[in-house]
Enzyme design. Structure first.
Site: not given
Length: 226
Positions: A9, A109
């Site tokens: 990202h 994550e």
């Protein structure tokens, strides 16, 4: 040619502030928005049949922004797998102009536990640089109440093998927008990296990595493929 596109990202607001983010759901910064758009420009001519993201908004924002200028002009739509009837499209004409997007926490994550929300420099002062380096860069040592890279791979790899890899075998081109550590765990498997080799693997925000699935193995392409 069947492609697998991986994208960390764009910069998040907490990346910008040098904070441990993990599973805290923080959006992109202005720079991160621009990185996502630029990443989309670099892959806009590559075929994409399915998109996968984590359940965190920075991952979703990056995928959607990256697709805004795609040459196919197809529109991503989020498939709510817990209620498939919610996202069912009843027009074949419109279906042909859409790309399904699937979200899973398996791609989230690495969870940083008690470090989440803390400044990285301040944590280094509090616990010592060597301890923080072990938490951040060792393969099996996790921060307090958090995950190690090994732990992260224990959820990313089964999801990839069970949910994503079969689509690649069918010839579907896949775009995954996820996170530094969830992608590192995937790349470790794709490139057969050792525990030592993966520790030096760094993934910049907003820079696509493209692999071709040959039917036998994954081959990494030069960044200029798009």
């Amino acid at each position: 040619m069947t492609l697998l596109i991986l994208l960390r990202h764009g910069q998040s607001v907490w990346n910008q502030k040098n904070l441990f983010t993990g599973w805290v759901d923080i959006p992109l910064s202005q720079q991160g928005i621009q990185e996502a758009i630029a990443a989309g420009e670099s892959i806009k001519h590559l075929p994409i049949d399915c998109i996968f993201t984590s359940t965190l908004v920075r991952s979703l924002m990056t995928a959607l922004l990256a697709m805004t200028n795609h040459s196919s002009q197809k529109v991503p739509y989020i498939v709510h797998e817990e209620r498939p009837d919610m996202s069912r499209i009843h027009s074949q004409k419109e279906m042909e102009q859409m790309i399904p997007l699937f979200q899973s926490s398996a791609l989230n994550e690495r969870m940083y536990g008690e470090l989440q929300g803390k400044n990285k420099q301040e944590v280094a002062v509090q616990f010592g640089e060597e301890q923080v380096k072990l938490w951040r860069r060792s393969y099996r040592i996790a921060p307090p109440q958090g995950e190690s890279l090994f732990d992260t791979g224990q959820r990313t790899l089964p999801y990839f093998q069970e949910r994503i890899f079969p689509l690649l075998q069918q010839g579907k081109n896949i775009f995954i927008s996820a996170h530094g550590n969830s992608l590192r765990s995937l790349i470790m498997d794709l490139e057969k990296l050792s525990e030592e080799q993966v520790l030096s693997l760094e993934l910049p925000t907003g820079q696509p990595i493209v692999y071709e699935w040959t039917g036998q193995k994954f081959t990494k392409h030069a960044p200029s493929l798009g």
